[in-house]
Design a protein around this motif. Structure first.
Motif, short mmCIF file in Angstrom:
data_model
loop_
_atom_site.label_atom_id
_atom_site.label_comp_id
_atom_site.label_asym_id
_atom_site.label_seq_id
_atom_site.Cartn_x
_atom_site.Cartn_y
_atom_site.Cartn_z
N THR A 17 0.85 -1.18 0.00
CA THR A 17 0.00 0.00 0.00
C THR A 17 0.88 1.23 0.00
O THR A 17 1.85 1.31 0.77
CB THR A 17 -0.90 0.04 1.26
N LEU A 18 0.56 2.17 -0.83
CA LEU A 18 1.27 3.45 -0.88
C LEU A 18 0.42 4.47 -0.15
O LEU A 18 -0.74 4.68 -0.51
CB LEU A 18 1.51 3.88 -2.32
N VAL A 19 0.98 5.08 0.87
CA VAL A 19 0.27 6.10 1.63
C VAL A 19 0.78 7.45 1.20
O VAL A 19 1.95 7.76 1.32
CB VAL A 19 0.49 5.90 3.15
N GLU A 20 -0.12 8.25 0.68
CA GLU A 20 0.21 9.60 0.26
C GLU A 20 -0.77 10.57 0.89
O GLU A 20 -1.75 10.97 0.26
CB GLU A 20 0.16 9.73 -1.26
N PRO A 21 -0.54 10.94 2.13
CA PRO A 21 -1.45 11.91 2.73
C PRO A 21 -1.36 13.23 1.98
O PRO A 21 -0.32 13.56 1.42
CB PRO A 21 -0.96 12.04 4.17
N SER A 22 -2.44 13.93 1.96
CA SER A 22 -2.39 15.22 1.28
C SER A 22 -1.51 16.17 2.07
O SER A 22 -0.34 15.89 2.26
CB SER A 22 -3.80 15.77 1.09
N PHE A 23 -2.02 17.24 2.53
CA PHE A 23 -1.21 18.19 3.27
C PHE A 23 -1.08 17.77 4.73
O PHE A 23 -2.01 17.27 5.33
CB PHE A 23 -1.84 19.58 3.21
N THR A 24 0.10 17.95 5.28
CA THR A 24 0.32 17.76 6.71
C THR A 24 0.97 19.03 7.24
O THR A 24 1.69 19.72 6.52
CB THR A 24 1.24 16.57 7.01
N ARG A 25 0.69 19.33 8.48
CA ARG A 25 1.22 20.55 9.08
C ARG A 25 2.65 20.32 9.55
O ARG A 25 2.91 19.42 10.34
CB ARG A 25 0.34 20.97 10.26
N THR A 26 3.55 21.10 9.04
CA THR A 26 4.96 21.01 9.42
C THR A 26 5.51 22.41 9.62
O THR A 26 4.82 23.40 9.39
CB THR A 26 5.80 20.32 8.33
N LYS A 27 6.75 22.49 10.01
CA LYS A 27 7.44 23.77 10.14
C LYS A 27 8.60 23.84 9.15
O LYS A 27 9.58 24.53 9.37
CB LYS A 27 7.93 23.96 11.57
N LEU A 28 8.46 23.13 8.03
CA LEU A 28 9.53 23.08 7.05
C LEU A 28 9.81 24.44 6.41
O LEU A 28 10.92 24.73 6.01
CB LEU A 28 9.21 22.07 5.95
#
Length: 80
Positions: A17-28
Protein backbone atom coordinates in the motif's frame (compact mmCIF):
# COMPACT_ATOMS: atom_id res chain seq x y z
CA UNK A 1 4.55 1.17 -9.30
CA UNK A 2 3.18 0.18 -5.90
CA UNK A 3 0.06 -1.23 -7.54
CA UNK A 4 2.19 -3.43 -9.78
CA UNK A 5 4.25 -4.62 -6.80
CA UNK A 6 1.04 -5.38 -4.90
CA UNK A 7 -0.21 -7.57 -7.76
CA UNK A 8 3.13 -9.35 -8.07
CA UNK A 9 3.41 -10.16 -4.35
CA UNK A 10 -0.25 -10.78 -3.54
CA UNK A 11 -0.03 -14.54 -4.14
CA UNK A 12 2.81 -14.68 -1.59
CA UNK A 13 0.56 -13.17 1.06
CA UNK A 14 2.26 -9.77 0.91
CA UNK A 15 0.16 -6.66 0.33
CA UNK A 16 1.63 -3.33 -0.75
CA UNK A 17 0.00 0.00 0.00
CA UNK A 18 1.27 3.45 -0.88
CA UNK A 19 0.27 6.10 1.63
CA UNK A 20 0.21 9.60 0.26
CA UNK A 21 -1.45 11.91 2.73
CA UNK A 22 -2.39 15.22 1.28
CA UNK A 23 -1.21 18.19 3.27
CA UNK A 24 0.32 17.76 6.71
CA UNK A 25 1.22 20.55 9.08
CA UNK A 26 4.96 21.01 9.42
CA UNK A 27 7.44 23.77 10.14
CA UNK A 28 9.53 23.08 7.05
CA UNK A 29 8.96 26.56 5.66
CA UNK A 30 10.56 28.29 8.64
CA UNK A 31 14.09 27.87 7.32
CA UNK A 32 13.34 27.53 3.62
CA UNK A 33 15.48 29.58 1.31
CA UNK A 34 14.01 32.20 -0.95
CA UNK A 35 15.31 33.27 -4.31
CA UNK A 36 17.36 36.46 -4.41
CA UNK A 37 15.10 37.88 -7.12
CA UNK A 38 11.54 37.06 -7.99
CA UNK A 39 10.22 37.11 -11.54
CA UNK A 40 7.55 39.81 -11.71
CA UNK A 41 5.60 37.95 -14.40
CA UNK A 42 4.93 35.04 -12.03
CA UNK A 43 4.36 37.04 -8.85
CA UNK A 44 0.54 36.88 -8.92
CA UNK A 45 0.46 33.15 -9.64
CA UNK A 46 3.16 32.49 -7.04
CA UNK A 47 1.26 34.47 -4.42
CA UNK A 48 -2.02 32.67 -5.13
CA UNK A 49 -0.34 29.26 -5.06
CA UNK A 50 1.54 30.02 -1.86
CA UNK A 51 -1.64 31.31 -0.23
CA UNK A 52 -3.56 28.16 -1.15
CA UNK A 53 -0.78 25.91 0.14
CA UNK A 54 -0.45 27.81 3.42
CA UNK A 55 -4.23 27.65 3.92
CA UNK A 56 -4.25 23.87 3.42
CA UNK A 57 -1.19 23.30 5.59
CA UNK A 58 -2.62 25.52 8.34
CA UNK A 59 -5.72 23.34 8.66
CA UNK A 60 -4.00 19.99 8.05
CA UNK A 61 -3.19 17.50 10.80
CA UNK A 62 0.29 17.43 12.30
CA UNK A 63 2.67 14.84 10.89
CA UNK A 64 2.74 12.82 14.14
CA UNK A 65 -1.03 12.39 13.98
CA UNK A 66 -0.90 11.21 10.37
CA UNK A 67 1.89 8.78 11.27
CA UNK A 68 -0.05 7.43 14.25
CA UNK A 69 -3.11 6.79 12.09
CA UNK A 70 -1.03 4.99 9.46
CA UNK A 71 0.56 2.73 12.09
CA UNK A 72 -2.90 1.93 13.46
CA UNK A 73 -4.02 0.91 9.96
CA UNK A 74 -0.94 -1.25 9.48
CA UNK A 75 -1.52 -3.07 12.75
CA UNK A 76 -5.24 -3.60 12.20
CA UNK A 77 -6.61 -6.79 10.76
CA UNK A 78 -8.69 -5.19 8.02
CA UNK A 79 -7.55 -3.46 4.86
CA UNK A 80 -9.29 -0.10 4.35
Amino acid sequence: MSETLDHELRESGVRVTLVEPSFTRTKLDVNSTQTAEKIAFYEDARGQTLGAILKKVGTAPWTWRVGRERIFCLLSESVP
